[in-house]
Enzyme design. Sequence first.
Site, PDB file in Angstrom:
ATOM      1  N   ASN A   9       0.869  -1.180   0.000  1.00  0.00           N
ATOM      2  CA  ASN A   9       0.000   0.000   0.000  1.00  0.00           C
ATOM      3  C   ASN A   9       0.905   1.229   0.000  1.00  0.00           C
ATOM      4  OD1 ASN A   9      -1.842   2.012   0.403  1.00  0.00           O
ATOM      5  ND2 ASN A   9      -2.491   1.349   2.445  1.00  0.00           N
ATOM      6  N   TRP A  10       1.014   1.861  -1.149  1.00  0.00           N
ATOM      7  CA  TRP A  10       1.925   3.007  -1.263  1.00  0.00           C
ATOM      8  C   TRP A  10       1.333   4.288  -0.659  1.00  0.00           C
ATOM      9  CZ3 TRP A  10       3.861   2.555  -7.060  1.00  0.00           C
ATOM     10  CH2 TRP A  10       4.664   1.415  -7.180  1.00  0.00           C
ATOM     11  N   LYS A  11       0.058   4.229  -0.287  1.00  0.00           N
ATOM     12  CA  LYS A  11      -0.599   5.416   0.301  1.00  0.00           C
ATOM     13  C   LYS A  11      -0.369   6.620  -0.631  1.00  0.00           C
ATOM     14  CE  LYS A  11      -0.259   3.229   4.779  1.00  0.00           C
ATOM     15  NZ  LYS A  11      -0.144   3.330   6.222  1.00  0.00           N
ATOM     16  N   HIS A  98      -9.625   1.147   5.007  1.00  0.00           N
ATOM     17  CA  HIS A  98      -8.341   1.338   5.686  1.00  0.00           C
ATOM     18  C   HIS A  98      -8.545   2.265   6.888  1.00  0.00           C
ATOM     19  CE1 HIS A  98      -4.217   2.495   6.497  1.00  0.00           C
ATOM     20  NE2 HIS A  98      -3.855   1.409   5.832  1.00  0.00           N
ATOM     21  N   GLU A 100      -6.870   4.650   7.949  1.00  0.00           N
ATOM     22  CA  GLU A 100      -6.649   6.074   7.641  1.00  0.00           C
ATOM     23  C   GLU A 100      -7.905   6.681   7.016  1.00  0.00           C
ATOM     24  OE1 GLU A 100      -2.976   5.508   5.524  1.00  0.00           O
ATOM     25  OE2 GLU A 100      -2.035   4.968   7.427  1.00  0.00           O
ATOM     26  N   GLU A 167      -5.268  -5.041  10.613  1.00  0.00           N
ATOM     27  CA  GLU A 167      -4.274  -3.981  10.824  1.00  0.00           C
ATOM     28  C   GLU A 167      -4.581  -3.262  12.144  1.00  0.00           C
ATOM     29  OE1 GLU A 167      -2.266  -2.630   6.992  1.00  0.00           O
ATOM     30  OE2 GLU A 167      -4.105  -1.468   7.088  1.00  0.00           O
ATOM     31  N   GLY A 173       2.534   2.385  11.042  1.00  0.00           N
ATOM     32  CA  GLY A 173       3.506   3.481  10.956  1.00  0.00           C
ATOM     33  C   GLY A 173       4.218   3.789  12.254  1.00  0.00           C
ATOM     34  N   SER A 208       3.411  -1.983  10.459  1.00  0.00           N
ATOM     35  CA  SER A 208       4.861  -2.063  10.672  1.00  0.00           C
ATOM     36  C   SER A 208       5.452  -3.419  10.288  1.00  0.00           C
ATOM     37  CB  SER A 208       5.221  -1.704  12.120  1.00  0.00           C
ATOM     38  OG  SER A 208       4.819  -0.371  12.402  1.00  0.00           O
TER      39      SER A 208
HETATM   40  P1  13P Z   1       2.978   0.548   7.794  1.00  0.00           P
HETATM   41  O1  13P Z   1       3.489  -0.742   7.207  1.00  0.00           O
HETATM   42  O2  13P Z   1       3.708   1.755   7.303  1.00  0.00           O
HETATM   43  O3  13P Z   1       2.845   0.458   9.277  1.00  0.00           O
HETATM   44  O4  13P Z   1       1.480   0.720   7.215  1.00  0.00           O
HETATM   45  C1  13P Z   1       0.613  -0.347   7.293  1.00  0.00           C
HETATM   46  C2  13P Z   1      -0.592  -0.022   6.507  1.00  0.00           C
HETATM   47  O5  13P Z   1      -1.348   0.861   6.851  1.00  0.00           O
HETATM   48  C3  13P Z   1      -0.818  -0.776   5.266  1.00  0.00           C
HETATM   49  O6  13P Z   1      -2.087  -0.554   4.773  1.00  0.00           O
END
Ligand code: 13P
Length: 252
Positions: A9-11, A98, A100, A167, A173, A208
Amino acid sequence: MQIPCFIANWKMYKTIAESADYLHSFEKELQPLPQDAWEAILAPPYTALATVSQILKQVPLPIRLAAQNLYFEEQGAYTGEISPRMLRELCQYVIIGHSERRGLFGETDREINKKIRAAAKEGLIPILCVGETAEERREGKTWRVIERQLSEALDLGNLSEVLIAYEPVWAIGTGMTPHPSEAEAVHFQICNYLSQGEKSARILYGGSANDKNIEGFMKEPHINGVLAGGASLSPEVFAKIIKLGSAAKISR
Ligand code: 13P
């Protein structure tokens, strides 16, 4: 055994040019691996989907494409939104719910349910994200929260395929993760929950995840892959996650 799945997931990272560069290095890193032991899914930002999709057509590797979100209407006056029908031309999967999107953009379980239905109707495979916050974990509410998220999101008639990403919000993060056995316990509960509704799904861990901790997670029986954020932004690191993760699954 289900083929393990590794999602990047490159966000909100990477331009079109950066995405193309990534693909060139990523392909090189993955060439030497056995091609039947893993599946990778890249989730670039919307702007890079078309370019990445074109490049992947020339790449004989099991790499698919996902969008990071969608809107549930087919078309209409919804400025700034993207429909499942538009995505169908570019990708096979879509991340939905997600944390976020839930936390920063106020997405509700009800909207997530509409998005899941809209994706499935158009033949896109949803990757549903669930997980508890630090506070919910402290209060011992982890399973209660996840059960609610699953039951509301998956409240539907027929869904032929779905992937679930567990998650924990507090692990995203932050560099903190649950112990693999703790994540396994949640995956086992999700698996049981789905089987009661006569469903099954690959259940991935996210939060993470990286090349240092991947083997621990993948050795657990109900962890079928990972959804990586930060560690997926480097083609070398993400390829290492796939290499170590798929080998750990086979050697179980
Ligand atoms: P990180 O791997 O940066 O913690 O992010 C996880 C995530 O939100 C994947 O969708």
